[in-house]
Design a protein around this motif. Structure first.
Motif, PDB file in Angstrom:
ATOM      1  N   PHE A 142     -38.597  24.810  30.026  1.00  5.39           N
ATOM      2  CA  PHE A 142     -39.135  26.172  30.064  1.00  5.39           C
ATOM      3  C   PHE A 142     -38.511  27.097  29.048  1.00  5.39           C
ATOM      4  O   PHE A 142     -39.191  27.883  28.378  1.00  5.39           O
ATOM      5  CB  PHE A 142     -38.932  26.786  31.444  1.00  5.39           C
ATOM      6  N   THR A 144     -43.098  19.783  31.340  1.00  2.00           N
ATOM      7  CA  THR A 144     -43.064  19.015  32.570  1.00  2.00           C
ATOM      8  C   THR A 144     -42.243  19.762  33.610  1.00  2.00           C
ATOM      9  O   THR A 144     -41.116  20.176  33.320  1.00  2.00           O
ATOM     10  CB  THR A 144     -42.425  17.649  32.285  1.00  2.00           C
ATOM     11  N   VAL A 145     -42.798  19.947  34.795  1.00  2.00           N
ATOM     12  CA  VAL A 145     -42.045  20.561  35.880  1.00  2.00           C
ATOM     13  C   VAL A 145     -42.346  19.812  37.179  1.00  2.00           C
ATOM     14  O   VAL A 145     -43.501  19.545  37.501  1.00  2.00           O
ATOM     15  CB  VAL A 145     -42.373  22.059  36.029  1.00  2.00           C
ATOM     16  N   VAL A 147     -42.858  28.299  40.028  1.00  2.00           N
ATOM     17  CA  VAL A 147     -43.544  27.519  38.991  1.00  2.00           C
ATOM     18  C   VAL A 147     -44.819  28.226  38.533  1.00  2.00           C
ATOM     19  O   VAL A 147     -45.081  28.354  37.328  1.00  2.00           O
ATOM     20  CB  VAL A 147     -43.856  26.097  39.510  1.00  2.00           C
ATOM     21  N   PHE A 172     -45.276  29.603  34.557  1.00  2.00           N
ATOM     22  CA  PHE A 172     -46.352  29.184  33.665  1.00  2.00           C
ATOM     23  C   PHE A 172     -47.281  30.347  33.340  1.00  2.00           C
ATOM     24  O   PHE A 172     -47.781  30.450  32.221  1.00  2.00           O
ATOM     25  CB  PHE A 172     -47.126  28.000  34.252  1.00  2.00           C
ATOM     26  N   TRP A 229     -49.067  22.700  31.959  1.00  2.00           N
ATOM     27  CA  TRP A 229     -48.075  22.204  32.921  1.00  2.00           C
ATOM     28  C   TRP A 229     -48.287  20.722  33.172  1.00  2.00           C
ATOM     29  O   TRP A 229     -49.336  20.333  33.663  1.00  2.00           O
ATOM     30  CB  TRP A 229     -48.217  22.977  34.234  1.00  2.00           C
ATOM     31  N   ASN A 230     -47.317  19.923  32.838  1.00  2.00           N
ATOM     32  CA  ASN A 230     -47.342  18.504  33.172  1.00  2.00           C
ATOM     33  C   ASN A 230     -46.689  18.322  34.534  1.00  2.00           C
ATOM     34  O   ASN A 230     -45.485  18.521  34.698  1.00  2.00           O
ATOM     35  CB  ASN A 230     -46.610  17.684  32.108  1.00  2.00           C
ATOM     36  N   VAL A 231     -47.493  17.930  35.506  1.00  2.00           N
ATOM     37  CA  VAL A 231     -47.075  17.830  36.903  1.00  2.00           C
ATOM     38  C   VAL A 231     -46.417  16.470  37.139  1.00  2.00           C
ATOM     39  O   VAL A 231     -47.052  15.441  36.942  1.00  2.00           O
ATOM     40  CB  VAL A 231     -48.318  17.943  37.820  1.00  2.00           C
ATOM     41  N   VAL A 271     -53.645  21.883  33.188  1.00  2.00           N
ATOM     42  CA  VAL A 271     -52.883  21.022  34.098  1.00  2.00           C
ATOM     43  C   VAL A 271     -52.896  19.585  33.570  1.00  2.00           C
ATOM     44  O   VAL A 271     -53.954  18.989  33.376  1.00  2.00           O
ATOM     45  CB  VAL A 271     -53.457  21.084  35.525  1.00  2.00           C
TER      46      VAL A 271
END
Lengths: 447, 447
Positions: free
Chosen positions: B79, B97-98, B108, B112, B125-127, B216
């Motif tokens: 971040f 990535t979070v 979160v 973002f 956002w990479n989940v 996403v």
């Protein structure tokens, strides 16, 4: 010997610190969420040689407030904003507020370490415990945790974060391309911390911060807040109206440090100050009145009610405050409550006068006048054991910050009270704070 | 009609994607934690017109690994780094990535949203769900949560985050300085979400993101991962070795979307690719061998053991893999396990050959050759239903990225397979993804 110099923070709150700064003609719709605008403010603060940009934070939109639609409450999240500011500045410190109640210490330690590397040693963490029911509801809780519990957790949290920062010794990274040794594993430490609230394995997954520890800042002034600060803080951002109150606080907190083996110089006390600068006193007074006239009565009463934790909606706005409860019955914002209660009693203020009095400065000290008069007031507190510096809260950006940088800072510099150039490369160096030793490598030496 | 064009991500992993990239002569000690160096890489990627910079993440240092000291594991936290990159770039998307396991959805969603405003609509956002016992220990847990529970929580988490992003309608901020109305409270929504794992009040304390929702992204390819992606993801970053596997996956995931009311175009599948570019094939092969020679045997075996979840330390390194357990017994990294097992069987590889095979690309597809040969291989998958684009994983920075931008991208552009200039201003526009409607304002229209 050179004269002792004050420390200065630039408290960024967009579009300004005044309660309805957004209604002021200098404020534009995009000042809150436009990074280019905020970047310009950061560069102005750096031109003024401020020690740091300071960002407050809260974790609730305030949607349950009756006056929700009247105030601005949708700023950038501090971490993202501070990292962006770090990328476009060179010298100024970047200090952000992060809650110990609604975060995990591993994440917080890591982000501040990352910010410290990103900025080459300019990061600082303002530790808060985040009261309020709406905040609690955003994190799966029905009620806000009790003040005492929040502070117990905060003590543990700060301890764990400092251990995580120390989990990599300064020279743990070897980077020997020839032998293939990247890190010296014996200089990387697990914590296996087990407390009442927190349990953390470690080590952190980032090297020790450039400053050893990012600078630890605190804002609470309750008994629990003072104790936490005396034990762990390096900067206190606080709110006082009178020289005497500020001196008492200064003596009190610095006096508590010895029992933790700390020297009073290891903590800089920086009260918040809300300056209104004019070329003449009359011009400054006119600016002040213009700001007060922007506040709708309903908003003024509601804000004061929230700050006191007492609903004032039924009472005549031009009459006195009703009988208030004792501070011991207040859960959170204890010091703010006491300050407002004392202020109203001391100056015999009506509800309207009290809300007008605090509308801009939010309980902080309002100072008004010419650059010389502003400098006089700062110098007075600085010279009389009330402050090591100040956190400057411009009523409206960009003009309030420009006025301070263009007129007040040169006056302070002329008096030898403030730096002409940055002397250190890190925030810690500019604040004249020591780089902390690593608690794990100290142990290694002892054994 | 213009030819369909591929999407490209620049997967930043400093000092490179190769297992011991740090030992390569192009890597320098400060490439991991020096923002100026990373900024230069981001500007190179932007010069190459990449859709996005992509950052992976983990929440453990890996200190329990026997080969801890041999690999580099102390990067910036995503971040802070992405926010800084946002501040110094104009067009490129920034995807981080979070973990949904070790964070709070309010934090979160907010970060973002903040990053999206900061970058004028370039956030993604990479989940991930973060397996591993060491990670668990950093967040107060004795054991890692089960794979299935992590994915159940992830479904809730993504739903809540999207609701928080929608909690402010696009036109909720009025900013009427005249009347004193800042926001239209009727367009700001509480959620009062109550799930099995999560409970969140809302609204968020930041305006709706520029893109409506930041893009996403997902990376898991297990059954649970595919289902989560089909339901919620807009980009999948995945790992396949052969055209057939990649085609099967592509068909499988896109086929699952209809039951969630989604169109296959709403999801871009981008396998990871590890390119080694030479002016001749021979030069590329030499570069590859130079990289493989950097890997110590102990490290190769240990990394392979970790990726398989099976300790290979006792077995002869030039012999075959031992009998492996069934994939159903693996908790986390299921798809990686299956891929390695299949690869070893298909090509009859020894332990050494397998670890060399994956050392750089970590299970992703390695492509080697001249710019034309690299482009051929990308075009092949793109044209045959295996990929909508690729996530490019340079073996070593800066040279691996420079090679791709200076030689491969122009070849792709010549073939009409990649953009010459950015066409949109947001990441979503560049990826040709629709801006999502607000789920709360849609309801308002219905009633």
């Amino acid at each position: 010997m050179a004269k002792k110099q004050m420390k200065l923070g630039a408290f960024f709150m967009l579009p300004g610190h005044h309660a309805v700064a957004w209604r002021h003609p200098d404020a534009k719709a995009d000042h809150v969420l436009n990074f280019d605008f905020i970047k310009e403010q950061a560069l102005t603060a750096e031109r003024g040689k401020f020690d740091m940009v300071f960002l407050a934070d809260g974790v609730a939109a305030g949607a349950e407030s009756k006056v929700f639609g009247q105030s601005s409450s949708v700023p950038f999240e501090p971490f993202t904003l501070l990292s962006a500011i770090a990328a476009v500045t060179k010298n100024i410190g970047i200090v952000g507020t992060v809650s110990t109640t609604y975060n995990e210490p591993f994440n917080v330690a890591r982000k501040f370490a990352s910010l410290d590397h990103l900025s080459n040693g300019r990061a600082g963490w303002n530790v808060v415990t985040s009261g309020g029911k709406e905040a609690a509801s955003n994190f799966g809780l029905k009620e806000e945790p009790l003040h005492a519990q929040r502070y117990e957790r905060a003590h543990e949290f700060v301890d764990v974060v400092k251990q995580l920062w120390d989990s990599w010794e300064d020279n743990a990274i070897v980077f020997n391309q020839e032998t293939g040794q990247y890190a010296d594993a014996s200089k990387v430490h697990t914590l296996n911390y087990e407390g009442k609230y927190l349990s953390v394995g470690g080590p952190l997954n980032i090297a020790r911060p450039v400053q050893g520890h990012p600078v630890v800042v605190q804002a609470g002034s309750s008994e629990a807040g003072k104790e936490l600060a005396a034990r762990t803080a390096e900067v206190i951002f606080t709110a006082w109206q009178t020289l005497e109150e500020a001196q008492d606080f200064y003596r009190d907190v610095k006096g508590r440090m010895a029992k933790y083996g700390r020297n009073p110089d290891e903590l800089k006390i920086m009260p918040g100050v809300y300056p209104i600068v004019g070329q003449t006193l009359e011009e400054a007074e006119t600016k002040r009145q213009q700001l007060l006239d922007l506040i709708p009565e309903s908003l003024g009463v509601a804000r004061l009610s929230r700050q006191l934790g007492v609903d004032l909606a039924g009472y005549p706005v031009d009459g006195p405050l009703p009988e208030l409860p004792d501070v011991s019955q207040i859960n959170g914002g204890k010091s703010r409550f006491q300050l407002l209660k004392d202020l109203a009693e001391r100056e015999n203020l009506t509800i309207r006068q009290l809300y007008q009095n605090i509308a801009g400065a939010r309980g902080h000290r309002e100072i008004i006048g010419t650059p010389e008069q502003i400098a006089d007031q700062l110098e007075d507190w600085f010279d009389h054991g009330a402050a090591d510096g100040f956190n400057i809260m411009p009523p409206v950006f960009p003009t309030g910050l420009n006025d301070f940088v263009d007129y007040v800072i040169p006056e302070l510099q002329k008096r030898g009270l403030f730096r002409e150039e940055y002397t250190g490369t890190t925030l810690r160096e500019n604040l004249e704070l020591q780089r902390p030793e690593n608690q794990f490598s100290k142990e290694a030496v002892t054994h």
